[in-house]
Design an enzyme around this catalytic site. Structure first.
Site, mmCIF file in Angstrom:
data_model
loop_
_atom_site.group_PDB
_atom_site.id
_atom_site.type_symbol
_atom_site.label_atom_id
_atom_site.label_comp_id
_atom_site.label_asym_id
_atom_site.label_seq_id
_atom_site.Cartn_x
_atom_site.Cartn_y
_atom_site.Cartn_z
ATOM 1 N N SER A 1 0.721 -1.324 -0.068
ATOM 2 C CA SER A 1 0.039 0.079 0.016
ATOM 3 C C SER A 1 0.695 1.327 0.065
ATOM 4 O O SER A 1 0.151 2.277 -0.136
ATOM 5 C CB SER A 1 -0.984 -0.068 1.172
ATOM 6 O OG SER A 1 -0.129 -0.399 2.474
ATOM 7 N N ASP B 1 -3.477 -8.341 9.240
ATOM 8 C CA ASP B 1 -1.929 -8.772 9.569
ATOM 9 C C ASP B 1 -1.267 -9.781 8.832
ATOM 10 O O ASP B 1 -1.844 -10.897 9.008
ATOM 11 C CB ASP B 1 -2.017 -8.901 11.227
ATOM 12 C CG ASP B 1 -0.726 -8.925 11.580
ATOM 13 O OD1 ASP B 1 0.183 -9.029 11.020
ATOM 14 O OD2 ASP B 1 -0.508 -9.477 12.830
ATOM 15 N N ALA B 2 -0.363 -9.357 8.095
ATOM 16 C CA ALA B 2 0.246 -10.416 6.793
ATOM 17 C C ALA B 2 0.886 -11.588 7.792
ATOM 18 O O ALA B 2 1.299 -12.492 7.314
ATOM 19 C CB ALA B 2 1.055 -9.588 6.270
ATOM 20 N N TYR C 1 18.416 -2.885 2.451
ATOM 21 C CA TYR C 1 19.300 -1.819 2.314
ATOM 22 C C TYR C 1 20.671 -2.137 2.926
ATOM 23 O O TYR C 1 20.752 -2.780 3.827
ATOM 24 C CB TYR C 1 18.639 -0.675 2.946
ATOM 25 C CG TYR C 1 19.178 0.788 2.939
ATOM 26 C CD1 TYR C 1 19.581 1.254 1.714
ATOM 27 C CD2 TYR C 1 20.135 1.324 3.993
ATOM 28 C CE1 TYR C 1 20.283 2.383 1.620
ATOM 29 C CE2 TYR C 1 20.835 2.410 3.581
ATOM 30 C CZ TYR C 1 20.901 2.942 2.480
ATOM 31 O OH TYR C 1 21.566 3.515 2.422
ATOM 32 N N TYR D 1 22.494 0.836 10.360
ATOM 33 C CA TYR D 1 21.733 0.187 9.505
ATOM 34 C C TYR D 1 22.473 -1.432 9.192
ATOM 35 O O TYR D 1 21.914 -2.293 9.963
ATOM 36 C CB TYR D 1 21.417 0.716 8.250
ATOM 37 C CG TYR D 1 20.326 0.069 7.537
ATOM 38 C CD1 TYR D 1 18.865 0.779 7.706
ATOM 39 C CD2 TYR D 1 20.146 -1.214 6.999
ATOM 40 C CE1 TYR D 1 17.802 0.123 7.185
ATOM 41 C CE2 TYR D 1 19.137 -1.777 6.393
ATOM 42 C CZ TYR D 1 18.015 -1.226 6.502
ATOM 43 O OH TYR D 1 16.747 -1.898 6.176
ATOM 44 N N LYS E 1 17.919 -8.115 8.222
ATOM 45 C CA LYS E 1 18.217 -8.286 6.919
ATOM 46 C C LYS E 1 19.180 -9.553 6.475
ATOM 47 O O LYS E 1 19.072 -9.944 5.356
ATOM 48 C CB LYS E 1 18.590 -6.667 6.220
ATOM 49 C CG LYS E 1 17.620 -5.611 6.434
ATOM 50 C CD LYS E 1 16.403 -5.830 5.602
ATOM 51 C CE LYS E 1 15.658 -4.861 5.454
ATOM 52 N NZ LYS E 1 13.996 -5.138 5.021
HETATM 53 P P1 NAD Z 1 6.677 1.524 3.920
HETATM 54 O O1 NAD Z 1 6.293 1.717 5.373
HETATM 55 O O2 NAD Z 1 6.369 2.648 2.870
HETATM 56 O O3 NAD Z 1 5.475 0.129 3.669
HETATM 57 C C1 NAD Z 1 5.348 -0.805 4.402
HETATM 58 C C2 NAD Z 1 4.135 -1.688 3.889
HETATM 59 O O4 NAD Z 1 3.922 -2.905 4.596
HETATM 60 C C3 NAD Z 1 2.798 -1.067 3.909
HETATM 61 O O5 NAD Z 1 2.137 -1.498 2.859
HETATM 62 C C4 NAD Z 1 1.989 -1.524 5.051
HETATM 63 O O6 NAD Z 1 0.589 -1.347 4.939
HETATM 64 C C5 NAD Z 1 2.662 -2.932 5.259
HETATM 65 N N1 NAD Z 1 2.436 -3.641 6.552
HETATM 66 C C6 NAD Z 1 3.049 -3.051 7.693
HETATM 67 N N2 NAD Z 1 2.754 -4.171 8.463
HETATM 68 C C7 NAD Z 1 1.949 -5.122 8.102
HETATM 69 C C8 NAD Z 1 1.226 -6.027 8.805
HETATM 70 N N3 NAD Z 1 1.393 -6.549 9.793
HETATM 71 N N4 NAD Z 1 0.572 -6.536 7.675
HETATM 72 C C9 NAD Z 1 0.178 -6.429 6.533
HETATM 73 N N5 NAD Z 1 0.735 -5.532 6.041
HETATM 74 C C10 NAD Z 1 1.892 -4.723 6.717
HETATM 75 O O7 NAD Z 1 8.056 0.928 4.087
HETATM 76 P P2 NAD Z 1 9.165 0.660 2.644
HETATM 77 O O8 NAD Z 1 10.121 1.647 3.057
HETATM 78 O O9 NAD Z 1 8.841 0.764 1.226
HETATM 79 O O10 NAD Z 1 9.743 -0.646 2.950
HETATM 80 C C11 NAD Z 1 9.353 -1.803 2.207
HETATM 81 C C12 NAD Z 1 10.732 -2.799 2.281
HETATM 82 O O11 NAD Z 1 11.830 -1.980 1.856
HETATM 83 C C13 NAD Z 1 11.236 -2.980 3.918
HETATM 84 O O12 NAD Z 1 11.786 -4.530 3.871
HETATM 85 C C14 NAD Z 1 12.438 -2.029 3.670
HETATM 86 O O13 NAD Z 1 13.396 -2.385 4.776
HETATM 87 C C15 NAD Z 1 12.924 -1.927 2.479
HETATM 88 N N6 NAD Z 1 13.881 -0.953 2.199
HETATM 89 C C16 NAD Z 1 13.262 0.372 2.349
HETATM 90 C C17 NAD Z 1 14.422 1.358 1.805
HETATM 91 C C18 NAD Z 1 14.256 2.723 2.326
HETATM 92 O O14 NAD Z 1 14.823 3.569 2.295
HETATM 93 N N7 NAD Z 1 12.732 3.117 2.519
HETATM 94 C C19 NAD Z 1 15.544 1.264 1.431
HETATM 95 C C20 NAD Z 1 15.796 -0.205 1.230
HETATM 96 C C21 NAD Z 1 14.704 -1.013 1.319
#
Ligand code: NAD
Length: 395
Positions: free
Chosen positions: A49, A110-111, A223, A233, A242
């Site tokens: 989302s 909750d996934a 990351y 990190y 990770k």
């Molecule tokens: P985000 O917070 O934008 O998205 C998280 C998503 O997880 C949302 O859709 C939320 O509804 C869902 N979610 C959370 N808890 C949940 C649950 N219990 N049940 C169902 N859905 C649930 O996060 P993001 O930054 O896009 O991160 C996504 C992945 O990318 C993570 O693994 C993060 O570590 C990784 N990542 C992020 C970055 C960054 O800079 N943001 C960089 C590299 C990797």
């Protein structure tokens, strides 16, 4: 209701329905303007989302033409308060998908739970028969385990306390910060929440139910970043999770070799998302990185990253990996010419030269954008209905 942003700490407690819709529309327009990528048909996105998961879903649907099921944990409006941004994003995603005749259904729950896994499996069985790609993009603060215990993830360093600079975003100041090391229990809990265990539970459940297609692909996100952020990190509590995620990918490819499953971890760029704003040190690094990558014409947001991941790495035949199971779209961030400039700025940066060396305005712009604020083409003075249904959930 006339909806305004209400920012508290790292979070905005309101979201603008029309702004979120516009944000999704712009991401869709971006992928539609790129060459099409093919190679996936039925795609399950867990964490669909916001952030990287939403951009993955948009790319799969609007570039590869895939049917998508998205799992999320979002709040609908109660008529008085706005829904969460991810709720509005998903409502908009389904609306735009329907306009183009693309299958899109979403499950809000909750996934980590067995119930959501079972509901998803039933939906796949009924509507698709099988799933050929599973994107795992959860960023969760906590997880309730099957025995009812709830464990939380922490964003801390490990071993010894770590002192460096960070940004106080609200006051636009550079301040020192000391982060205490996580205890072993906190590290273990972070691994439970953000490591690979639940990802593997999903794959095992899909496989056991007979709905995982032959030669399916699954991918989660990580990351790494430069040495500068390693204590927070890569070598922090989240880094331990990770590392577990990475080991799980290798384990799954081996264990599911008979059905041809390939598991990948994509290393993505540092970006402003709801999850990343909460990590100490990282937002200052990100604001400097934005400034430099924009100056060099290399800046990407979630959608540019995910399109490049799908089109140029994951869906290539064979996929472009590091030789094992990693896909790298952090390659531009980690270019030596980029990182040399970041290090130089990091040494010099203070409150006084913050705007000269870091893109704090750009950081805030993206922060507000995540909640649907500050987008062009949106009339923020208009009275809007905050109670927006998601088509597949309203059914
Ligand atoms: P985000 O917070 O934008 O998205 C998280 C998503 O997880 C949302 O859709 C939320 O509804 C869902 N979610 C959370 N808890 C949940 C649950 N219990 N049940 C169902 N859905 C649930 O996060 P993001 O930054 O896009 O991160 C996504 C992945 O990318 C993570 O693994 C993060 O570590 C990784 N990542 C992020 C970055 C960054 O800079 N943001 C960089 C590299 C990797």
């Amino acid at each position: 209701m006339i909806v305004e942003p209400k920012v508290r700490g790292f979070i905005c407690t309101t979201a603008h329905a029309a702004g979120c819709r516009e944000n999704v529309r712009q991401q869709i327009e971006y992928v539609k303007a790129q060459p099409k990528c093919g190679g996936c048909k039925n795609v399950l996105v867990i964490g669909a989302s916001t952030g990287y998961g939403l951009a993955s879903r948009i790319t799969a649907a609007f570039s590869a033409g895939a049917k998508t099921i998205g799992i999320m944990f979002e709040k609908p409006s109660n008529g008085k308060k706005t829904a969460s941004a991810g709720w509005y994003n998903t409502a908009a995603f389904e609306e735009f998908a329907a306009d183009e005749g693309l299958y899109a259904k979403s499950i809000n729950g909750d996934a980590f739970s067995q119930a959501v896994k079972e509901e998803t499996i039933e939906l796949i069985r009924k509507d698709w028969g099988s799933v050929d790609m599973v994107v795992y993009s959860l960023a969760a603060p906590r997880r309730t385990l099957p025995d009812g215990e709830t464990v939380s993830s922490v964003l801390k360093t490990t071993k010894e306390a770590y002192t460096n600079k960070t940004i106080d975003l609200a006051n636009r100041t550079v301040v020192p910060v000391t982060i205490e090391p996580a205890t072993q229990e906190e590290i273990d809990h972070t691994v439970k929440v953000m490591g690979g265990e639940d990802w593997k539970d999903w794959i095992c459940a899909l496989s056991k139910a007979g709905v995982l297609a032959e030669n399916a692909v699954t991918m989660a996100y990580t990351y790494i970043g430069p040495e500068l952020t390693h204590p927070m990190y890569y070598h922090g509590s989240i880094g331990a999770a990770k590392d577990h995620l990475y080991r799980t990918a290798k384990e799954m490819t081996k264990e599911f070799a008979e059905c041809g499953l390939k598991a990948y971890v994509s290393v993505n760029k540092a970006l402003v998302t709801q999850a990343s704003s909460a990590i100490p040190v990282v937002p200052l690094y990100t604001a400097i990185l934005y400034k430099i990558m924009k100056q060099m014409g290399l800046q990407e947001g979630c959608i540019e990253q995910m399109y490049r991941l799908f089109a140029q790495k994951l869906l290539k035949e064979p996929p472009v990996t590091d030789g094992e199971c990693m896909l790298r779209v952090d390659d531009w961030e980690l270019r030596s010419d980029v990182q040399e400039k970041v290090s130089e700025a990091w040494e010099k940066i203070t409150t006084e030269n913050l705007d000269e060396l870091a893109d704090v305005d750009g950081y805030w712009e993206e922060f507000y954008r995540m909640f649907g604020f500050g987008l062009p083409n949106v009339d923020y003075s208009a009275d809007i209905d905050v109670d927006v249904p998601i088509a597949s959930i309203a059914e």
